[in-house]
Motif scaffolding. Structure first.
Motif, PDB file in Angstrom:
ATOM      1  N   ASN A 118       0.810  -1.225   0.000  1.00  0.00           N
ATOM      2  CA  ASN A 118       0.000   0.000   0.000  1.00  0.00           C
ATOM      3  C   ASN A 118       0.845   1.278   0.000  1.00  0.00           C
ATOM      4  N   GLY A 119       2.180   1.127   0.014  1.00  0.00           N
ATOM      5  CA  GLY A 119       3.034   2.312  -0.051  1.00  0.00           C
ATOM      6  C   GLY A 119       3.164   3.079   1.254  1.00  0.00           C
ATOM      7  N   LEU A 120       3.046   2.395   2.389  1.00  0.00           N
ATOM      8  CA  LEU A 120       3.274   3.052   3.679  1.00  0.00           C
ATOM      9  C   LEU A 120       4.769   3.363   3.776  1.00  0.00           C
ATOM     10  N   PRO A 121       5.132   4.649   3.972  1.00  0.00           N
ATOM     11  CA  PRO A 121       6.555   5.005   3.925  1.00  0.00           C
ATOM     12  C   PRO A 121       7.472   4.094   4.739  1.00  0.00           C
TER      13      PRO A 121
ATOM     14  N   THR B  38      -5.454  -1.368  -9.761  1.00  0.00           N
ATOM     15  CA  THR B  38      -5.634  -0.801  -8.411  1.00  0.00           C
ATOM     16  C   THR B  38      -4.522   0.207  -8.117  1.00  0.00           C
ATOM     17  N   ASP B  39      -4.569   0.801  -6.914  1.00  0.00           N
ATOM     18  CA  ASP B  39      -3.506   1.754  -6.551  1.00  0.00           C
ATOM     19  C   ASP B  39      -2.351   1.079  -5.801  1.00  0.00           C
TER      20      ASP B  39
ATOM     21  N   ASN C 272       6.292  -0.761  -7.355  1.00  0.00           N
ATOM     22  CA  ASN C 272       7.379  -1.570  -6.800  1.00  0.00           C
ATOM     23  C   ASN C 272       6.870  -2.940  -6.352  1.00  0.00           C
ATOM     24  N   SER C 273       5.739  -2.958  -5.617  1.00  0.00           N
ATOM     25  CA  SER C 273       5.231  -4.243  -5.139  1.00  0.00           C
ATOM     26  C   SER C 273       4.590  -5.043  -6.282  1.00  0.00           C
ATOM     27  N   LEU C 274       4.035  -4.348  -7.265  1.00  0.00           N
ATOM     28  CA  LEU C 274       3.471  -5.034  -8.430  1.00  0.00           C
ATOM     29  C   LEU C 274       4.576  -5.788  -9.179  1.00  0.00           C
ATOM     30  N   ALA C 275       5.727  -5.124  -9.322  1.00  0.00           N
ATOM     31  CA  ALA C 275       6.877  -5.758  -9.998  1.00  0.00           C
ATOM     32  C   ALA C 275       7.351  -6.980  -9.210  1.00  0.00           C
TER      33      ALA C 275
ATOM     34  N   SER D  35       6.958 -13.202  -8.240  1.00  0.00           N
ATOM     35  CA  SER D  35       6.685 -14.101  -7.110  1.00  0.00           C
ATOM     36  C   SER D  35       6.530 -15.561  -7.539  1.00  0.00           C
ATOM     37  N   LYS D  36       7.068 -16.459  -6.714  1.00  0.00           N
ATOM     38  CA  LYS D  36       6.950 -17.906  -6.964  1.00  0.00           C
ATOM     39  C   LYS D  36       5.811 -18.529  -6.142  1.00  0.00           C
TER      40      LYS D  36
END
Length: 393
Positions: free
Chosen positions: A63-66, A106-107, A111-114, A119-120
């Motif tokens: 979610n992009g929490l700093p 989604t938002d 970075n996490s989408l990549a 992901s395995k």
């Protein structure tokens, strides 16, 4: 209900909305509406091995929490274990198993989408100390999980046999939820569903009557390689049933272990009463005990249970207490209270320049524009320094 009321909301970060922005799953935008900011720890050996995270940290990461933006979770294991059977546990399982095409809209952060694209993880086991009648998730989240594209549910029919009697007196939401699980576990799926499950490349399952004993290290001794669990049985029934170890032990291989066993609040300041055992501010209907004029709401008022609507209703209760105190004269209005004006001067005297809601609107516009460029509702700015630069601080 009070025409003279002015409400100021203070946030820790330069952007508003707290848990609504950082805690709600990115594929649940319809529910994005001083939080419990610490995690309950498992308190077992191996908890600090690499590959072991709290579900909350993972949620903060995607979610992009700093504070969680640099997490880089290890997603190289085919089996992920989630300790807990609440909605957050299901959120995490759903994000780990969701087709990328769904997540791209989604938002969720780029970075996490990549990372999820690499992901395995193909299997998620959601583990609970108690049985099917004690799960903490709700029917909407369960149904969504059962219908998740490209995945199939693994529910052991033996866990769902003979629950009829126990369900007779259960409240309706519990009854409907259990019936959905029983149907999925015991009934033959329709042709469409059977086809979808047969073609699925990913799967998830609910494992009951297991309590974590130890996270087992991989060969290098640094990373998680599995988990050892005590097999449990129930004493008592219904919501208050307790899990008791039987003496039997089971191990499960996994290099990604997420604990989703709840949150706890922390004391905010020595001057504010706090009960560390329950993790709440002692109060009567939201009125803080021993501190007239101070009120509390949410998880710090009654402990970390319930969903967003529970917390909303809870805040209505606290607001009612404030209104009653205003009407009865218990809450004095005659004192000149400076509101944000007096706080601003304190902050400025300390060299602190807070961001305002107008400042947030500038950040918001940048995020929405960045998102539009890649076909998403927004692309979050995850670095607080960058947020401050955008508003000229």
């Amino acid at each position: 209900h009070h025409k003279l009321a002015e409400v100021d909301i203070y946030e820790k970060l330069p952007v508003p909305f707290g848990l609504v922005r950082f805690g709600v799953a990115p594929d649940h935008p319809e529910v994005k509406s001083y939080g419990a900011e610490d995690n309950r720890i498992l308190g077992i050996p191996g908890e600090n091995l690499s590959g072991v995270y709290t579900a909350r940290t993972l949620v903060g990461w995607y979610n992009g929490l700093p504070e969680n933006r640099d997490l880089e979770p290890d997603l190289s294991s085919e089996t992920a274990v989630v300790l807990g059977q609440g909605n957050v546990a299901l959120d995490v399982a759903r994000i780990l198993l969701s087709p990328l095409d769904l997540l791209r809209k989604t938002d969720i952060t780029e970075n996490s989408l990549a990372a999820l694209a690499r992901s395995k993880v193909k299997r998620v086991c959601l583990i609970g100390r108690r049985g099917p009648l004690q799960v903490a998730f709700t029917i909407k989240e369960m149904r969504e999980m059962i219908n998740l594209a490209g995945t199939r549910p693994l529910l052991d029919p033996a866990d769902f046999m003979g629950l009829g009697d126990a369900l007779k007196d259960a409240p309706r939401p519990r009854k409907r939820l259990t019936e959905l699980m029983v149907k999925t576990a015991l009934e033959k799926p329709n042709e469409k569903e059977a086809g979808r499950w047969a073609a699925a490349t990913r799967e998830w399952g609910l494992t009951f009557f297991r309590s974590p004993l130890e996270i087992l290290p991989a060969a290098d001794g640094k990373r998680a390689g599995g988990i050892r669990m005590a097999v449990t049985r129930l004493e008592g029934s219904g919501e208050t049933a307790k899990a008791v170890p039987t003496g039997e032990v089971q191990e499960l291989e996994s290099g990604l272990i997420l604990s989703s066993i709840g949150y706890r609040s922390l004391p905010i300041d020595p001057s504010v009463p706090f009960d560390p055992k329950q993790g709440i501010v002692p109060n009567i209907l939201g009125r803080v005990e021993g501190a007239p004029g101070l009120y509390c709401s949410g998880w710090v008022k009654r402990g970390p249970t319930g969903v967003i609507i529970t917390t909303m209703n809870d805040s209505f209760g606290t607001a009612q207490s404030i209104l009653e105190d205003l009407q009865s004269g218990t809450l004095a209005l005659s004192d000149s209270k400076g509101g944000f004006g007096s706080l601003r001067s304190v902050l400025h005297s300390r060299g602190i320049w807070p961001t305002t809601f107008t400042d947030w609107e500038k950040i918001d516009a940048v995020e929405v524009a960045k998102g539009k460029a890649v076909g998403k509702p927004r692309e979050k700015v995850v670095d607080p320094q960058e947020m401050l630069q955008l508003i000229g601080h």
